[in-house]
Design a protein around this motif. Sequence first.
Motif, PDB file in Angstrom:
ATOM      1  N   GLY A  31      55.256  43.685  43.793  1.00 40.21           N
ATOM      2  CA  GLY A  31      54.478  44.804  43.278  1.00 40.21           C
ATOM      3  C   GLY A  31      53.029  44.488  42.968  1.00 40.21           C
ATOM      4  O   GLY A  31      52.250  45.399  42.694  1.00 40.21           O
ATOM      5  N   LEU A  32      52.671  43.201  43.003  1.00 40.12           N
ATOM      6  CA  LEU A  32      51.313  42.784  42.645  1.00 40.12           C
ATOM      7  C   LEU A  32      50.622  42.108  43.816  1.00 40.12           C
ATOM      8  O   LEU A  32      51.284  41.511  44.670  1.00 40.12           O
ATOM      9  N   THR A  33      49.311  42.187  43.857  1.00 35.54           N
ATOM     10  CA  THR A  33      48.555  41.411  44.836  1.00 35.54           C
ATOM     11  C   THR A  33      48.481  39.967  44.335  1.00 35.54           C
ATOM     12  O   THR A  33      48.671  39.703  43.138  1.00 35.54           O
ATOM     13  N   PRO A  34      48.196  39.005  45.217  1.00 35.81           N
ATOM     14  CA  PRO A  34      48.079  37.613  44.761  1.00 35.81           C
ATOM     15  C   PRO A  34      47.028  37.422  43.674  1.00 35.81           C
ATOM     16  O   PRO A  34      47.227  36.633  42.743  1.00 35.81           O
ATOM     17  N   ILE A  35      45.918  38.157  43.770  1.00 33.41           N
ATOM     18  CA  ILE A  35      44.856  38.027  42.775  1.00 33.41           C
ATOM     19  C   ILE A  35      45.319  38.572  41.426  1.00 33.41           C
ATOM     20  O   ILE A  35      45.060  37.977  40.374  1.00 33.41           O
ATOM     21  N   GLN A  36      46.013  39.703  41.441  1.00 34.37           N
ATOM     22  CA  GLN A  36      46.545  40.262  40.201  1.00 34.37           C
ATOM     23  C   GLN A  36      47.575  39.317  39.592  1.00 34.37           C
ATOM     24  O   GLN A  36      47.582  39.089  38.374  1.00 34.37           O
ATOM     25  N   LEU A  37      48.428  38.759  40.422  1.00 33.68           N
ATOM     26  CA  LEU A  37      49.471  37.858  39.937  1.00 33.68           C
ATOM     27  C   LEU A  37      48.854  36.621  39.283  1.00 33.68           C
ATOM     28  O   LEU A  37      49.251  36.228  38.172  1.00 33.68           O
ATOM     29  N   GLY A  38      47.890  36.005  39.946  1.00 33.03           N
ATOM     30  CA  GLY A  38      47.253  34.817  39.393  1.00 33.03           C
ATOM     31  C   GLY A  38      46.580  35.103  38.069  1.00 33.03           C
ATOM     32  O   GLY A  38      46.681  34.313  37.114  1.00 33.03           O
ATOM     33  N   SER A  39      45.895  36.238  37.979  1.00 33.58           N
ATOM     34  CA  SER A  39      45.206  36.604  36.739  1.00 33.58           C
ATOM     35  C   SER A  39      46.179  36.865  35.602  1.00 33.58           C
ATOM     36  O   SER A  39      45.991  36.395  34.473  1.00 33.58           O
ATOM     37  N   LEU A  40      47.245  37.610  35.894  1.00 35.85           N
ATOM     38  CA  LEU A  40      48.234  37.925  34.860  1.00 35.85           C
ATOM     39  C   LEU A  40      48.969  36.677  34.393  1.00 35.85           C
ATOM     40  O   LEU A  40      49.280  36.531  33.200  1.00 35.85           O
TER      41      LEU A  40
END
Length: 288
Positions: A31-40
């Motif tokens: 459900g998340l992009t790689p950039i969103q996942l890394g940030s979260l």
Amino acid sequence: MESKQLKWVLLTVLSLIWGSSFILIKKGLIGLTPIQLGSLRILFAGIFLLAIGFKSISKISLQQWKFIAITALFGTFIPAYLFAIAQTEIDSSVSSILNSLTPLNTLVLGSIAFGLQFKRNQIFGVIIGLFGSALLILNGAMNHPEQNYYYALLILIASLCYATNVNLIKKHLSCMAPLSITTGNFLVLLLPATLILYFTDFIEVVTIPQVQNSMLFIVILGVIGTGIANIIFFKLIQLSSPVFATSVTYLIPIVAFFWGLLDNEMLTPIQFLGAFVVLIGVYLSAKK
């Protein structure tokens, strides 16, 4: 429980936690992009660590903050995004095996940039480990044409970042408490991770059920896979030794592989051989 027994319990728990990190990344990417996942991942881990280790920040001197920032960059920031991007194309089990090259890369970088000395068996370990990783990547590319195995190079870069981080901490921050280092790292990263997340479409998609479900996996990854795992790792070092504690490297791919099996991942026989060769290389390179 006696220290001799407790250290084995902690080693097992740590192997299960870190070995599960790769499947959590895979589930988070649904459900998340790689950039969103890394940030979260950075944000959730940072909030947790600040909650339990905020007082330890006062032990960091002004001169040490530059090394805290550098180790935050190499030890957490860059790898968090590289692993997420890589696993959009390669299996989580393969990612975990390549990550096990970190001790080998630590030795190589330590020798080249930090003046550490090689022993003959360690040189053999480096050569064998590189051969095994090449076998794993090349055979995977041949048998999984639907996957882009060039992304495996991102895992190798992340491994080099981890290796740089270990050597920097050993040289410049060895006198500092591990909790102070880790908490300081994430304090530095909270602002850039928040800004990066803000400039994605996260605010627009956060109400989507699939995104919220993926965020639950990343909460687990950040709090348990980073925050609690670091505490266990530091306790393990206190109870035993750094050599015993880093033996978790050999167990992580085993846990990750079984999670991969449950998620319909499978290595080819040649990839199994490559994985075995990698672990032999890591063992030899870490042997005193």
